[in-house]
Every structure is written in structure tokens, then in C-alpha cells.
Write an enzyme that holds these catalytic residues in place. Structure first.
Site, PDB file in Angstrom:
ATOM      1  N   HIS A   1       0.828  -1.201   0.000  1.00 27.45           N
ATOM      2  CA  HIS A   1       0.000   0.000   0.000  1.00 27.45           C
ATOM      3  C   HIS A   1       0.865   1.253   0.000  1.00 27.45           C
ATOM      4  CE1 HIS A   1      -3.807  -2.136   1.784  1.00 27.45           C
ATOM      5  NE2 HIS A   1      -3.481  -2.573   0.578  1.00 27.45           N
TER       6      HIS A   1
ATOM      7  N   GLU B   1       1.046   3.819   2.071  1.00 27.93           N
ATOM      8  CA  GLU B   1       1.690   4.163   3.337  1.00 27.93           C
ATOM      9  C   GLU B   1       2.931   3.319   3.572  1.00 27.93           C
ATOM     10  OE1 GLU B   1      -2.794   3.968   4.344  1.00 27.93           O
ATOM     11  OE2 GLU B   1      -1.460   3.255   2.756  1.00 27.93           O
TER      12      GLU B   1
ATOM     13  N   MET C   1     -21.628  10.701 -39.695  1.00 29.71           N
ATOM     14  CA  MET C   1     -22.455  11.073 -40.836  1.00 29.71           C
ATOM     15  C   MET C   1     -23.631  10.108 -40.930  1.00 29.71           C
ATOM     16  SD  MET C   1     -20.838  13.654 -42.236  1.00 29.71           S
ATOM     17  CE  MET C   1     -21.463  13.746 -43.925  1.00 29.71           C
TER      18      MET C   1
ATOM     19  N   SER D   1     -17.346   8.137 -39.351  1.00 28.24           N
ATOM     20  CA  SER D   1     -17.097   8.891 -38.122  1.00 28.24           C
ATOM     21  C   SER D   1     -15.630   9.199 -37.883  1.00 28.24           C
ATOM     22  CB  SER D   1     -17.635   8.109 -36.914  1.00 28.24           C
ATOM     23  OG  SER D   1     -16.967   6.864 -36.786  1.00 28.24           O
TER      24      SER D   1
ATOM     25  N   TRP E   1     -12.325  11.242 -38.932  1.00 29.77           N
ATOM     26  CA  TRP E   1     -12.332  11.540 -37.509  1.00 29.77           C
ATOM     27  C   TRP E   1     -13.145  12.797 -37.290  1.00 29.77           C
ATOM     28  CZ3 TRP E   1     -10.452   7.879 -34.501  1.00 29.77           C
ATOM     29  CH2 TRP E   1      -9.477   7.014 -35.005  1.00 29.77           C
TER      30      TRP E   1
ATOM     31  N   ARG F   1      -8.472   6.394 -21.463  1.00 30.29           N
ATOM     32  CA  ARG F   1      -8.482   4.940 -21.551  1.00 30.29           C
ATOM     33  C   ARG F   1      -7.456   4.326 -20.601  1.00 30.29           C
ATOM     34  NH1 ARG F   1      -8.418   3.450 -28.051  1.00 30.29           N
ATOM     35  NH2 ARG F   1     -10.527   4.197 -28.561  1.00 30.29           N
TER      36      ARG F   1
ATOM     37  N   THR G   1     -21.007  -1.155 -32.950  1.00 29.19           N
ATOM     38  CA  THR G   1     -19.712  -0.489 -33.130  1.00 29.19           C
ATOM     39  C   THR G   1     -18.613  -1.506 -33.363  1.00 29.19           C
ATOM     40  OG1 THR G   1     -20.372   1.389 -31.742  1.00 29.19           O
ATOM     41  CG2 THR G   1     -18.011   1.016 -32.014  1.00 29.19           C
TER      42      THR G   1
ATOM     43  N   ARG H   1      -2.700   4.207 -27.221  1.00 28.42           N
ATOM     44  CA  ARG H   1      -1.624   4.445 -28.186  1.00 28.42           C
ATOM     45  C   ARG H   1      -0.888   5.742 -27.832  1.00 28.42           C
ATOM     46  NH1 ARG H   1      -5.895   2.468 -31.210  1.00 28.42           N
ATOM     47  NH2 ARG H   1      -6.502   4.469 -32.112  1.00 28.42           N
TER      48      ARG H   1
ATOM     49  N   GLY I   1     -21.635   3.164 -29.011  1.00 28.57           N
ATOM     50  CA  GLY I   1     -22.119   4.328 -29.710  1.00 28.57           C
ATOM     51  C   GLY I   1     -23.401   4.831 -29.062  1.00 28.57           C
TER      52      GLY I   1
END
Length: 324
Positions: free
Chosen positions: A54, A56, A167, A172, A174, A188, A200, A211, A257
Site C-alpha cells: 500500500h 503508506e 455522418m 465517423s 475523424w 483509456r 460499433t 496508443r 455508440g
């Protein structure tokens, strides 16, 4: 139990330090600790991968004899329960000869829940509890797991100015620019698991990894909301309510999505919204969120509070927390 002027500053520093533990400390919370003597940090620690040692214990080991007469700042109440994996931090702290211990918040875990503080006070130690929020201390995942029995859930939406995530054709990539996408990858890296919908997954075959240089090993577990089963390298979540069955997951990042967003909003499971907004208009595109059951405008008000707003290149990020 007096909180002093500088305590908030040192606890904020300890909370920033605890970011190093997230998410590798799972299933334990990521905690940060500083040992300060005469206004100088002489040791620091954060929860190690797998949850031990931990924070501490790390800080006290680094300080050695210099801990005598110093102050300890720790984001979460030192644990009181003894484990085969290591000693109770309350015992270590009580034996260290510290002058003062400042704790960011009490631990809601019933195995400690005030017992750690009581053990320190029984040794006649000067103990102060700041009573800060789990959000300020980087402990929202821990608080959610203990109090709600589920992960702390962040919903990310990358939208145009008119609220579209793609669209009409589905294109999508970017909507947002490189800076916004880099920030999303940072988010992430702070999550235990990342989730998208089956549509998706089938349409985009997303990697959902991190990345960013140096953080590649922090890619979260990949989950898909579906009842069809998951492909290799993925795990399936049958419904939004099933998040309570995501063992060991304290931070869930929901990324796509519109149907998935609505599923979590319908069940009122979203604790935090990340809205990346690009300065573009699409018109007639795919809306970012489907209907999630609100019947009156009044029901939409007073649910979200703005926590942060920042510019990321050409895009804008707004962060909202759910008010409960």
C-alpha cells in the site's frame, strides 16, 4: 483533529501522486501518500501493481528513520484489516513515530470504516481527517465499488456542434482532432475496462487500446455490450445493469455508440460525461445519444454539473459529473 492551512495542498499533491497507481492497483484503490518534515517532502508512495504494498507502506519504507517526528498525508484512511498479503497500514503508521497523520477521507470499506483512525488515536497520535470528496482524492472508483457495488462509469462522446457522432452514412473518422484523441487515450489508460456496443464492434473493429508513448501497457480490458457473445480478446456484458458483475473493475470507460450511451443513461449509471466537441456541423447525421426515457424537460435539469472545460487544439472538452 484540527485541519491546518497547508493540509489541503499536501493532500492534493498526494492525490496527484495516486494517479500513478491507476489502474494497476486493482482490485485495491489507488492511494497516494507523502511524508513531510519541516515543509519538505522526504518520502512518497502509491499503491503498487496488484494492490500491494500500500501507499503508506511504500512511503514509510522510503523514509526510514526520517519518518520520526514527520507528518504523513494519505488520501485514504489507513487499512485496519490484516491480510496474508501484507500488514495493516494502521499498525505500520502507528509504529512509525510520526508527529501527525492527515487523512483525505474515511474508508467506506467495512473492513476499515473508521477502525484505522481509531487504532491511530488509541496510540495517542495526532490524527486529522479532511473529509474531502472521493472525486478530489482520485477515489471515485473505490467509493462506487463499496457504496454502489459497481464501477465508476465515464461516458465519452465525440460530437459535432449539432450533436452528431457520425455522418448519416456511418462515417465517423475523424470527428475530433489529434489533441482530443490523445486526451481520450489518456482516459483509456486510467480505466480498468472499456466498452462499446455490438454494432460499433462489428462496423469498426476498434482496437480500443492505448496508443500513447509509455502507456501502451495500460490498455484496459475490452468489453462489448451484447447478448451474442464476445470474440477472442473481448468480454461480453449482457446488459447495462450487469456492470455489477464486472469483477475487479472499478473504472469503466464507455466509448460507443449512441445505443450504448442510451442504455447506460436509461439506467442512470453514468457518473461522468466527457464531451469532446468539434467545430463542425454535420446536419442529418447520427445523433450522439438515442432516447433514454425522459418524458419532460424538467427531468433533464439539475442532473449534471460542469466540472471542467478546456481547449484541445481546435476541439473543446467539457467534463460533467452526475449530481446525486
Amino acid at each position: 483533529m484540527i485541519v491546518k492551512t497547508d493540509d489541503g495542498r499536501w493532500l492534493a499533491a498526494a492525490a496527484a501522486l495516486s494517479e500513478r497507481a491507476r489502474p494497476s492497483s486493482r482490485p485495491n484503490p489507488g492511494v497516494g501518500a507523502l511524508i513531510v518534515s519541516d515543509g519538505v517532502v522526504i518520502a512518497r508512495g502509491w499503491t503498487q501493481p496488484g494492490g500491494r504494498p500500500h501507499a503508506e507502506a511504500m512511503a514509510l519504507a522510503a523514509a526510514g528513520d526520517a519518518a520520526q517526528g514527520a507528518d504523513l498525508y494519505v488520501t485514504l484512511e489507513p487499512c485496519a484489516h490484516r491480510s496474508e498479503r501484507g500488514p495493516a497500514c494502521a499498525d505500520l503508521v502507528a509504529q512509525a513515530g510520526l508527529a501527525r497523520v492527515v487523512i483525505g477521507m474515511r474508508d467506506p470499506d467495512p473492513r476499515t470504516a473508521g477502525d484505522g483512525i481509531a487504532r491511530l488515536q488509541a496510540e495517542r497520535m495526532d490524527v486529522a481527517v479532511a473529509g474531502l470528496s472521493a472525486e478530489k482524492l482520485g477515489l471515485t472508483g473505490h467509493a462506487s465499488a463499496v457504496n454502489l457495488g459497481r464501477p465508476h462509469i465515464t461516458l465519452k462522446l465525440a460530437l459535432s456542434l449539432d450533436g452528431c457522432l457520425a455522418m448519416a452514412s456511418g462515417e465517423s473518422q475523424w470527428i475530433t482532432g489529434e489533441e482530443a484523441r490523445a486526451h481520450s487515450h489518456r482516459e483509456r489508460a486510467r480505466a480498468d475496462a472499456i466498452l462499446v456496443g455490438g454494432g460499433t464492434l462489428r462496423a469498426d473493429s476498434p482496437q480500443l487500446n492505448v496508443r500513447l508513448p509509455g502507456l501502451e501497457d495500460r490498455s484496459p480490458e475490452r468489453w462489448v455490450l451484447t447478448q451474442r457473445g464476445a470474440p477472442d480478446g473481448w468480454q461480453a456484458l449482457s446488459s447495462a445493469q450487469a456492470v455489477k458483475d464486472m469483477e475487479g473493475v472499478r473504472y469503466l470507460f464507455v466509448e460507443g455508440g449512441a445505443k450504448v450511451a442510451a442504455a447506460f443513461l436509461t439506467e442512470d449509471l453514468v457518473d461522468r460525461l466527457l464531451i469532446y466537441r468539434a467545430p463542425i456541423l454535420i446536419g442529418g447525421g447520427t445523433p450522439g445519444v438515442r432516447d433514454f426515457g425522459l418524458e419532460r424537460i424538467a427531468e433533464a435539469h439539475d442532473r449534471w454539473v460542469l466540472a471542467d472545460r478546456r481547449q484541445l487544439g481546435k476541439d473543446t472538452l467539457e467534463i460533467f459529473n452526475r449530481t446525486r
